[in-house]
Motif scaffolding. Sequence first.
Motif, PDB file in Angstrom:
ATOM      1  N   THR A  32       0.869  -1.190   0.000  1.00  0.00           N
ATOM      2  CA  THR A  32       0.000   0.000   0.000  1.00  0.00           C
ATOM      3  C   THR A  32       0.895   1.226   0.000  1.00  0.00           C
ATOM      4  OG1 THR A  32      -0.098   0.001   2.404  1.00  0.00           O
ATOM      5  CG2 THR A  32      -1.944  -1.040   1.239  1.00  0.00           C
ATOM      6  N   PHE A  33       0.410   2.274  -0.652  1.00  0.00           N
ATOM      7  CA  PHE A  33       1.125   3.559  -0.651  1.00  0.00           C
ATOM      8  C   PHE A  33       0.178   4.606  -0.093  1.00  0.00           C
ATOM      9  CE2 PHE A  33       3.094   1.028  -3.927  1.00  0.00           C
ATOM     10  CZ  PHE A  33       4.446   1.327  -3.855  1.00  0.00           C
ATOM     11  N   THR A  34       0.688   5.427   0.802  1.00  0.00           N
ATOM     12  CA  THR A  34      -0.174   6.464   1.375  1.00  0.00           C
ATOM     13  C   THR A  34       0.092   7.796   0.685  1.00  0.00           C
ATOM     14  OG1 THR A  34       1.468   6.812   3.077  1.00  0.00           O
ATOM     15  CG2 THR A  34      -0.407   5.412   3.642  1.00  0.00           C
ATOM     16  N   LYS A  35      -0.853   8.698   0.829  1.00  0.00           N
ATOM     17  CA  LYS A  35      -0.754  10.000   0.165  1.00  0.00           C
ATOM     18  C   LYS A  35       0.496  10.736   0.644  1.00  0.00           C
ATOM     19  CE  LYS A  35      -3.551  14.134  -0.600  1.00  0.00           C
ATOM     20  NZ  LYS A  35      -3.159  14.292  -1.988  1.00  0.00           N
ATOM     21  N   GLY A  36       1.258  11.280  -0.305  1.00  0.00           N
ATOM     22  CA  GLY A  36       2.436  12.077   0.016  1.00  0.00           C
ATOM     23  C   GLY A  36       3.703  11.279   0.231  1.00  0.00           C
ATOM     24  N   GLU A  37       3.659   9.996  -0.037  1.00  0.00           N
ATOM     25  CA  GLU A  37       4.888   9.183   0.109  1.00  0.00           C
ATOM     26  C   GLU A  37       5.918   9.558  -0.934  1.00  0.00           C
ATOM     27  OE1 GLU A  37       4.986   4.950   0.205  1.00  0.00           O
ATOM     28  OE2 GLU A  37       3.474   4.821   1.803  1.00  0.00           O
ATOM     29  N   PHE A  38       7.183   9.352  -0.585  1.00  0.00           N
ATOM     30  CA  PHE A  38       8.285   9.588  -1.517  1.00  0.00           C
ATOM     31  C   PHE A  38       9.082   8.288  -1.539  1.00  0.00           C
ATOM     32  CE2 PHE A  38      12.034  11.891  -3.234  1.00  0.00           C
ATOM     33  CZ  PHE A  38      11.400  12.725  -4.136  1.00  0.00           C
ATOM     34  N   SER A  39       8.616   7.377  -2.381  1.00  0.00           N
ATOM     35  CA  SER A  39       9.146   6.022  -2.273  1.00  0.00           C
ATOM     36  C   SER A  39       9.734   5.530  -3.586  1.00  0.00           C
ATOM     37  CB  SER A  39       8.037   5.076  -1.827  1.00  0.00           C
ATOM     38  OG  SER A  39       6.932   5.235  -2.677  1.00  0.00           O
ATOM     39  N   GLY A  40      10.478   4.454  -3.509  1.00  0.00           N
ATOM     40  CA  GLY A  40      11.113   3.951  -4.721  1.00  0.00           C
ATOM     41  C   GLY A  40      11.131   2.441  -4.791  1.00  0.00           C
ATOM     42  N   LEU A  41      11.101   1.956  -6.038  1.00  0.00           N
ATOM     43  CA  LEU A  41      11.239   0.515  -6.263  1.00  0.00           C
ATOM     44  C   LEU A  41      12.655   0.284  -6.756  1.00  0.00           C
ATOM     45  CD1 LEU A  41       7.970   0.003  -8.364  1.00  0.00           C
ATOM     46  CD2 LEU A  41       8.228  -0.324  -5.896  1.00  0.00           C
ATOM     47  N   VAL A  42      13.358  -0.560  -6.106  1.00  0.00           N
ATOM     48  CA  VAL A  42      14.720  -0.877  -6.565  1.00  0.00           C
ATOM     49  C   VAL A  42      14.846  -2.387  -6.774  1.00  0.00           C
ATOM     50  CG1 VAL A  42      15.790   1.120  -5.429  1.00  0.00           C
ATOM     51  CG2 VAL A  42      15.653  -1.046  -4.205  1.00  0.00           C
ATOM     52  N   GLY A  43      15.789  -2.724  -7.575  1.00  0.00           N
ATOM     53  CA  GLY A  43      15.982  -4.146  -7.846  1.00  0.00           C
ATOM     54  C   GLY A  43      16.667  -4.324  -9.182  1.00  0.00           C
ATOM     55  N   PRO A  44      17.202  -5.498  -9.427  1.00  0.00           N
ATOM     56  CA  PRO A  44      17.902  -5.738 -10.695  1.00  0.00           C
ATOM     57  C   PRO A  44      16.924  -5.779 -11.879  1.00  0.00           C
ATOM     58  CG  PRO A  44      17.711  -7.766  -9.440  1.00  0.00           C
ATOM     59  CD  PRO A  44      17.173  -6.687  -8.567  1.00  0.00           C
TER      60      PRO A  44
END
Lengths: 237, 423
Positions: A32-44
Amino acid sequence: MKTETIISLENVTKRFPVGEGEFTALDHINLTFTKGEFSGLVGPSGSGKTTLLNIIGSLDVPTEGKATVIGHDIASLSHKASAKLRNHHIGFIFQVFNLLPVYTVFENVEFPLLLQNKTASERKKAVMEALDWIGLADYAKKKPNKLSGGEGQRVAIARAMVKRPEILIADEPTANLDAANAHSILKMMKKLNRELGTTFIFSTHDEKVMTYLERIIHLRDGKVELDERIKNKNQAS
Amino acid sequence: MIRFLWKGILRDRSRSFLPIIIISIGVALTVLLSAYMQGAMTDMVDQNARFETGHMKVMTKAFAANQSQLPNDLALLEVSDLLQQLEKDFPMVDWVKRIRFGGLIDVPDQEGNTRGQGPAIGMAFDLLNPQSEEVKRLQIEKSIVSGHLPKTVKEALVGHDFAEKLNLKIGEEITYFGTTMNGSMTFQNFKISGTIRFGAAALDRGAMVVDIQAAQKMLDMQDGAGELLGFLKTGVYHHEQAAKISQAFNDKYKNDPDEFAPEMYPLKAQNNLADLLDYADMMAGILVFIFVLAMSVVLWNTGLLGGLRRYKEFGIRLALGESKPHIYWMLILEAVIIGFIGSIFGTIIGLAGAYYMQIYGIDISDYTKNSTMLMPSVIRAKITPIIFFIGFIPGVLAMVLGTMLSGIGIYKRETARLFNELI
């Protein structure tokens, strides 16, 4: 404010046909992502980052599971409805800035608002405001081929943000920028995240980006390997 | 959005330049050929009207049934009364008497022996009456190659080629041999006042032109005429009006069993002109269809190439939230704009060519010298109001069709691949 869920992924699975078999790009993802998140997906490469961004961005639908974005079940949307969702609520930033070459900076930023049938005065106000955010108000009449890489990416951010989307999806936004431009862009995004409350979701390999993220989701073979909330030195930028 | 499209068209020359060139060429050819066909048909109809059919023609029923034989024994009589009645009933029409006759021209030498002979196609018009419009209508003065108009009933004009063949000189006398309307033989001497070339092989081969009074006297047709021709005073043939007048006239005589009762025919009902005009319309339609088809195929290909070149642009627009149908319809709108621009250029070029062809024409006399059909020997284009618009049909339609075909690819685009494609 920060606890309002804006994206919900329940057992999201995505499989692609490969020859006579299947390739599982996402395997029962629950996030889940909440409003205003500053997130990232990392991986090969091949870990499922882009596939996940596609589903969140309503560019693709899951094979199994349920993806809800701003209250919309992605799988149940028609092509037209998912286009509308993208146009009104989701902004995209790509590795390269992908501006329309025959149009000026102003017109590129104006384009999403044209699709929303905003009036000329509303468009002008919003575009100039967006160009002010990125510090390129004086570049309104320039063509994309007169811009540097950093400037082009800033215009792409203005184009994504001009409609004030709830979600901004950025796929390797700093991949083609030098360190100084990359930091400048990330600081700007962070500022917009803070001021406008937009949820940013990155897909990245870039260490510089990771230093700005509040949450890093590690993907491997289509599964969430690690979902960590972190305190970075650049988060307050 | 239109402004946005317009800017794209103006700034992205590779998007618009090639299609505009293709459309301009196709439209220019359409305009030129349409004007040429229009000119050819109008000239043919006009020439037929002036010399043979009028806008309407009155004959006896029997004369009409054997018209090709010029049966003057079945001609109209007491035409002065009939003319008065026609002028009263149909004041919008100018009515004239005509007699056509066949016979032999004999050219004597100085001793009165035959020097040469040839078959003549005689035409009698109202040449000496100063109130008559016939000289002007038939453009006789313009058609005179040498000499002048007959000034008396004793003078005649002969076809220029005919005169050359018989080695005739202006002022020489010729003798006409023929039959009167009663079947007896008639001989009449005429002085050659000039030679004439109408510009239609069928008329020029053995033409002999005399005043109507001379023909009436010579053929024993006092107050008679083979035909009465009616010309609408507007000068332009209008089929509905001509058909209505003919119907009104014929209704009066429909129960008259007399084979000498008059009957009126509109232009289109004579000389198979209806079929010819319908055929011309059909040919014009086929021509436009062929251009639409050919240009559509070329523009389809151009659209496919453009689609490849603009692949990234469409991807960006999809990502920004533009729907596939919206992109497709915007492309079609763009095609309409480009089609219009190309059609404007093509129409200007085509009109310039048509104007040149209207002035100079194409001389087809070598091909029509043995023709029995009344058709001009120089075919000229004719610029009519429709010529200004006709090119827009293939121009816009072809561009739209080409775009519709090539644009279908947008619906096959997978949005899930955008992140990979927009790198």
